[in-house]
Design a protein around this motif. Structure first.
Motif, PDB file in Angstrom:
ATOM      1  N   THR A  71     -39.791 -26.814  20.207  1.00  0.00           N
ATOM      2  CA  THR A  71     -39.378 -28.190  21.128  1.00  0.00           C
ATOM      3  C   THR A  71     -40.451 -28.885  21.600  1.00  0.00           C
ATOM      4  O   THR A  71     -39.782 -29.531  21.396  1.00  0.00           O
ATOM      5  CB  THR A  71     -38.186 -27.699  21.845  1.00  0.00           C
ATOM      6  OG1 THR A  71     -38.665 -26.759  22.487  1.00  0.00           O
ATOM      7  CG2 THR A  71     -36.919 -27.345  20.733  1.00  0.00           C
ATOM      8  N   THR A  80     -39.721 -32.009  16.852  1.00  0.00           N
ATOM      9  CA  THR A  80     -39.134 -31.038  17.804  1.00  0.00           C
ATOM     10  C   THR A  80     -37.682 -31.285  18.173  1.00  0.00           C
ATOM     11  O   THR A  80     -37.137 -30.699  19.082  1.00  0.00           O
ATOM     12  CB  THR A  80     -39.063 -31.974  19.049  1.00  0.00           C
ATOM     13  OG1 THR A  80     -38.715 -33.281  19.438  1.00  0.00           O
ATOM     14  CG2 THR A  80     -40.793 -31.658  19.464  1.00  0.00           C
ATOM     15  N   SER A  81     -36.847 -31.619  16.668  1.00  0.00           N
ATOM     16  CA  SER A  81     -35.406 -31.327  16.858  1.00  0.00           C
ATOM     17  C   SER A  81     -34.747 -29.719  17.445  1.00  0.00           C
ATOM     18  O   SER A  81     -35.420 -28.703  17.388  1.00  0.00           O
ATOM     19  CB  SER A  81     -35.005 -31.361  15.278  1.00  0.00           C
ATOM     20  OG  SER A  81     -33.604 -30.330  15.011  1.00  0.00           O
ATOM     21  N   SER A  82     -33.524 -29.747  18.508  1.00  0.00           N
ATOM     22  CA  SER A  82     -32.968 -28.633  18.372  1.00  0.00           C
ATOM     23  C   SER A  82     -32.555 -27.931  17.461  1.00  0.00           C
ATOM     24  O   SER A  82     -32.798 -26.728  17.557  1.00  0.00           O
ATOM     25  CB  SER A  82     -32.248 -29.452  19.699  1.00  0.00           C
ATOM     26  OG  SER A  82     -33.082 -29.533  21.064  1.00  0.00           O
ATOM     27  N   PRO A 146     -38.308 -27.753  26.328  1.00  0.00           N
ATOM     28  CA  PRO A 146     -37.237 -29.391  27.324  1.00  0.00           C
ATOM     29  C   PRO A 146     -36.305 -28.674  26.779  1.00  0.00           C
ATOM     30  O   PRO A 146     -35.810 -27.864  25.962  1.00  0.00           O
ATOM     31  CB  PRO A 146     -37.596 -30.240  25.927  1.00  0.00           C
ATOM     32  CG  PRO A 146     -38.230 -29.228  24.771  1.00  0.00           C
ATOM     33  CD  PRO A 146     -39.075 -28.602  25.416  1.00  0.00           C
ATOM     34  N   LYS A 149     -31.269 -31.076  22.519  1.00  0.00           N
ATOM     35  CA  LYS A 149     -31.732 -32.635  22.562  1.00  0.00           C
ATOM     36  C   LYS A 149     -30.170 -31.862  21.613  1.00  0.00           C
ATOM     37  O   LYS A 149     -30.729 -32.113  19.906  1.00  0.00           O
ATOM     38  CB  LYS A 149     -32.305 -33.259  21.793  1.00  0.00           C
ATOM     39  CG  LYS A 149     -32.819 -34.959  21.848  1.00  0.00           C
ATOM     40  CD  LYS A 149     -33.695 -35.159  21.858  1.00  0.00           C
ATOM     41  CE  LYS A 149     -34.249 -34.807  20.673  1.00  0.00           C
ATOM     42  NZ  LYS A 149     -35.897 -35.617  20.689  1.00  0.00           N
ATOM     43  N   SER A 156     -29.073 -39.902  20.735  1.00  0.00           N
ATOM     44  CA  SER A 156     -29.468 -38.815  20.686  1.00  0.00           C
ATOM     45  C   SER A 156     -28.949 -38.635  22.435  1.00  0.00           C
ATOM     46  O   SER A 156     -29.295 -39.258  22.837  1.00  0.00           O
ATOM     47  CB  SER A 156     -31.000 -39.072  20.517  1.00  0.00           C
ATOM     48  OG  SER A 156     -31.221 -37.710  22.058  1.00  0.00           O
ATOM     49  N   TYR A 157     -29.071 -36.933  22.808  1.00  0.00           N
ATOM     50  CA  TYR A 157     -28.412 -37.242  23.997  1.00  0.00           C
ATOM     51  C   TYR A 157     -29.116 -35.590  24.682  1.00  0.00           C
ATOM     52  O   TYR A 157     -29.415 -34.236  24.022  1.00  0.00           O
ATOM     53  CB  TYR A 157     -27.106 -36.952  24.102  1.00  0.00           C
ATOM     54  CG  TYR A 157     -26.318 -36.591  25.711  1.00  0.00           C
ATOM     55  CD1 TYR A 157     -26.346 -37.298  26.593  1.00  0.00           C
ATOM     56  CD2 TYR A 157     -25.747 -35.167  25.880  1.00  0.00           C
ATOM     57  CE1 TYR A 157     -26.101 -36.391  28.039  1.00  0.00           C
ATOM     58  CE2 TYR A 157     -24.972 -34.981  26.844  1.00  0.00           C
ATOM     59  CZ  TYR A 157     -25.308 -35.234  28.119  1.00  0.00           C
ATOM     60  OH  TYR A 157     -25.379 -35.134  29.342  1.00  0.00           O
ATOM     61  N   GLU A 158     -29.987 -35.644  25.450  1.00  0.00           N
ATOM     62  CA  GLU A 158     -30.084 -34.118  26.442  1.00  0.00           C
ATOM     63  C   GLU A 158     -29.633 -33.718  27.340  1.00  0.00           C
ATOM     64  O   GLU A 158     -28.806 -34.518  28.829  1.00  0.00           O
ATOM     65  CB  GLU A 158     -31.833 -34.475  26.756  1.00  0.00           C
ATOM     66  CG  GLU A 158     -32.734 -35.295  25.574  1.00  0.00           C
ATOM     67  CD  GLU A 158     -34.423 -34.689  26.393  1.00  0.00           C
ATOM     68  OE1 GLU A 158     -34.726 -34.811  27.401  1.00  0.00           O
ATOM     69  OE2 GLU A 158     -34.934 -34.309  24.546  1.00  0.00           O
ATOM     70  N   TRP A 160     -29.918 -32.179  29.976  1.00  0.00           N
ATOM     71  CA  TRP A 160     -30.255 -32.372  31.890  1.00  0.00           C
ATOM     72  C   TRP A 160     -28.991 -31.664  32.989  1.00  0.00           C
ATOM     73  O   TRP A 160     -28.981 -30.750  33.121  1.00  0.00           O
ATOM     74  CB  TRP A 160     -31.032 -32.969  32.289  1.00  0.00           C
ATOM     75  CG  TRP A 160     -32.261 -33.549  31.626  1.00  0.00           C
ATOM     76  CD1 TRP A 160     -31.825 -35.083  29.991  1.00  0.00           C
ATOM     77  CD2 TRP A 160     -32.751 -32.627  31.182  1.00  0.00           C
ATOM     78  NE1 TRP A 160     -33.418 -34.322  29.919  1.00  0.00           N
ATOM     79  CE2 TRP A 160     -34.228 -33.621  31.014  1.00  0.00           C
ATOM     80  CE3 TRP A 160     -33.780 -32.066  32.141  1.00  0.00           C
ATOM     81  CZ2 TRP A 160     -35.427 -33.408  30.872  1.00  0.00           C
ATOM     82  CZ3 TRP A 160     -35.062 -31.290  32.030  1.00  0.00           C
ATOM     83  CH2 TRP A 160     -35.834 -32.077  30.979  1.00  0.00           C
ATOM     84  N   THR A 165     -24.349 -29.072  29.620  1.00  0.00           N
ATOM     85  CA  THR A 165     -25.011 -27.624  29.073  1.00  0.00           C
ATOM     86  C   THR A 165     -24.218 -27.257  28.972  1.00  0.00           C
ATOM     87  O   THR A 165     -23.932 -26.159  28.045  1.00  0.00           O
ATOM     88  CB  THR A 165     -25.939 -27.179  29.990  1.00  0.00           C
ATOM     89  OG1 THR A 165     -27.065 -28.345  29.901  1.00  0.00           O
ATOM     90  CG2 THR A 165     -26.789 -26.339  29.505  1.00  0.00           C
ATOM     91  N   THR A 233     -34.105 -22.730  26.424  1.00  0.00           N
ATOM     92  CA  THR A 233     -34.059 -24.073  27.071  1.00  0.00           C
ATOM     93  C   THR A 233     -33.767 -24.623  28.822  1.00  0.00           C
ATOM     94  O   THR A 233     -32.776 -25.502  29.009  1.00  0.00           O
ATOM     95  CB  THR A 233     -32.681 -25.047  26.502  1.00  0.00           C
ATOM     96  OG1 THR A 233     -31.658 -24.216  25.730  1.00  0.00           O
ATOM     97  CG2 THR A 233     -33.045 -24.827  25.031  1.00  0.00           C
TER      98      THR A 233
END
Lengths: 343, 239
Positions: A71, A80-82, A146, A149, A156-158, A160, A165, A233
């Motif tokens: 990643t 960099t796909s999760s 990172p 994601k 796309s949503y990270e 954070w 999470t 992560t």
């Protein structure tokens, strides 16, 4: 299936818990869930498969490093796909376990204390290796990993924030938990019990003991690898401590305290021990280790099935017929007896 | 062509020749007994046939196929079942689960009720195997063999630790397996009454090979066998 019912209740409680425990503890609990996943993997291989792996953290660490490398774009900057990272982490750990397992279990195979010592030694070697592998950060590890994601339907949503999470992690852990629970309730679970109690009998029935051991060892490693990948992560970095001695023995203690022969007990063992550590180490400082040690000894000596598994088992015990009558009553050799049991 | 052909098998443990030039042919559907004093190599012989140990010399030929040195699970898949000397069952599984594990590979799950009845464990089908009485464990192991649907079974002291009543019932069960299911049986036993009841050809093993073969009456009167069992040695013993 009262066993699954308890599992559903436990995961239901976990799902509503962020409403009561606040932001900080929600973040902590996410990490504990990941440790719980590591405990599930160890319970599968040790409690069900009968393979005492003293270095379970090596699979956790391998998964973590693979996820970090992927990643962070260290392999392909554009890839960099999760999702790919998680898959690669699981596959990498499983393949390492397959190769290692072949050396451990082929031929007459290594078992018991010898297996424990060898797996522990390999975990130590890997920890040492990561400490000195400068391309992968050496002692400091890989920083700035990172967060997860999520990509779906072009969006796309990270992750954070702590709350989303937490729910993603909970979803993954619950999915793995119920999948493994289903698996050990199939005839594969019977085979695992069989291999644990009498491997020679199993091979003389035509089963390859090597293949069975390899399957459970690598499945467990894949789960541990997934846990490691999720962990980096959350934490944002992968370091040699993920792979070595300390985490391996900690995981062993969680699982022993909870109960190695019950996935849910092992999972909760990790969460409770970690939570207790946070609270008690604030109050008692380093003396907390003494309390943990005492709990561990009580569990091993008095309740070898585990502090949590013992009461759970009371709740879910199957009714069994106890043999009391003599084996054979005086009767003609071939009695025309009608079938009397429910079949 | 014999069903099972053992050709001059040899197996050493250090300086000890446990099996020393053992040869025997079994015909399909036959029932044979193997006797011999403790330490004469009977169990080692079973280990050689089932692949647990590899012979130092000699061949094992099953249905015309040379299986010498094959791994145990491959040999088992050909249809060779083995009962161990100490009951080898899965203690932590129930009686029924033991049979399921045994029968899963050979698709004999529908036969389980019948097998339970045959080994007289219908009422105890859901009891843990580890909680059974010793004789019942021996029977369960025979049931496990039946679920495996073998064409040859090797029984290592199937009546050890049984009462005389249980021994008799076990003999009937073995005769039934041999005659009704047409399974070839080779049985190791110490109990001479049991072997007489089976009424089958008898092979006396001594120092790793066959000393005498014949029917029970002939063997019983044989001077060499008497010497072996009762120590009336005509020649100096070379132990």
């Amino acid at each position: 299936m009262r066993n699954s019912l308890i599992g559903i209740i436990v995961f239901g409680c976990l799902a509503v818990s962020p409403a009561f425990i606040g932001d900080y503890w929600t973040g902590q609990l996410s990490a504990y869930l990941v440790y719980g996943l590591l405990a599930i993997s160890l319970s599968l291989v040790w409690g069900y498969g009968g393979i005492l792996c003293f270095g379970q953290a090596m699979f956790f660490g391998i998964g973590g490093y693979i996820m970090a490398v992927f990643t962070k774009g260290m392999i392909y900057p554009d890839l960099t796909s999760s999702y790919l990272g998680l898959l690669a982490a699981m596959a990498g750990s499983a393949m390492f376990a397959l190769a290692l397992g072949f050396f451990l279990f082929a031929g007459r195979g290594i078992s018991g204390a010898y297996l424990a010592i060898i797996t522990l030694a390999i975990a130590l070697v890997l920890e040492r290796l990561m400490n000195n592998w400068y391309a992968l950060g050496g002692y400091n590890g890989l920083l700035n990993v990172p967060p997860l994601k999520l990509v779906a339907f072009g969006l796309s949503y990270e992750l954070w924030d702590k709350l989303p999470t937490f729910y993603i992690i909970l979803g993954i852990v619950a999915a793995v938990f119920f999948a493994v629970t289903l698996l050990v309730n199939t005839s594969y679970g019977l085979l695992l019990t069989a291999i644990r109690t009498h491997p020679d009998r199993l091979s003389s029935l035509g089963y390859s003991v090597l293949n069975l051991r390899l399957s459970v060892f690598s499945l467990s490693a894949a789960i541990a690898g997934l846990a490691g990948a999720l962990f980096v992560t959350l934490d944002g970095f992968a370091s040699p401590t993920l792979i070595g001695f300390t985490l391996s023995t900690e995981a062993l203690i969680w699982v022993a305290i909870g109960g190695k022969e019950m996935l849910l007990a092992a999972f909760l063992g990790a969460i409770f021990t970690r939570t207790a550590e946070s609270w008690l180490s604030e109050i008692f400082g380093d003396y907390w280790i003494l309390i943990l040690g005492i709990a561990f000894m009580v569990s091993v000596v008095l309740l070898p099935k585990g502090l949590l598994a013992t009461p759970f088992e009371r709740l879910t015990r199957r009714k069994r017929v106890r043999p009391s009558s003599p084996a054979i009553a005086p009767s003609p050799p071939d009695p025309p007896s009608p079938p009397s049991g429910p079949d | 062509m014999p069903f099972l052909e053992l050709k001059s098998l040899v197996r050493n443990f250090g300086g000890l020749k446990a099996v020393n030039g053992f040869s025997l042919n079994l015909e399909e559907g036959s029932l044979n007994a193997l006797v011999g004093p403790n330490g004469c190599g009977k169990s080692t012989l079973f280990n050689l046939i089932t692949g647990v140990l590899k012979p130092d010399a000699g061949r094992v030929i099953f249905k015309g196929q040379d299986i010498t040195g094959w791994p145990p699970h491959s040999i088992a898949r050909l249809g060779i079942g083995r009962k161990f000397q100490v009951p080898a069952i899965f203690d932590e599984l129930t009686v029924r689960e033991n049979l399921i594990v045994a029968g899963k590979r050979s698709n004999t799950l529908p036969l389980i009720p019948e097998i339970l009845q045959q080994i007289r464990l219908v009422e105890l089908a859901d009891a843990l195997a580890g909680e059974l009485a010793h004789g019942q464990k021996q029977w369960l192991e025979i049931g496990i063999l039946l679920a495996q649907a073998p064409s040859l079974i090797l029984l290592d002291e199937p009546t050890a630790g049984m009462t005389s009543l249980e021994t008799r019932a076990t003999a009937d069960l073995i005769l039934n397996i041999n005659q009704k299911r047409n399974i070839t049986v080779l049985v190791i036993e110490h109990d001479m009454g049991f072997i007489e009841y089976l009424g089958c050809p008898l092979h006396v093993m001594s120092k790793g090979k066959i000393l005498k073969s014949g029917d029970f009456a002939t063997i019983r009167e044989d001077a060499e066998v008497k010497a072996l069992y009762f120590g009336q040695s005509r020649e100096p013993a070379d132990a």
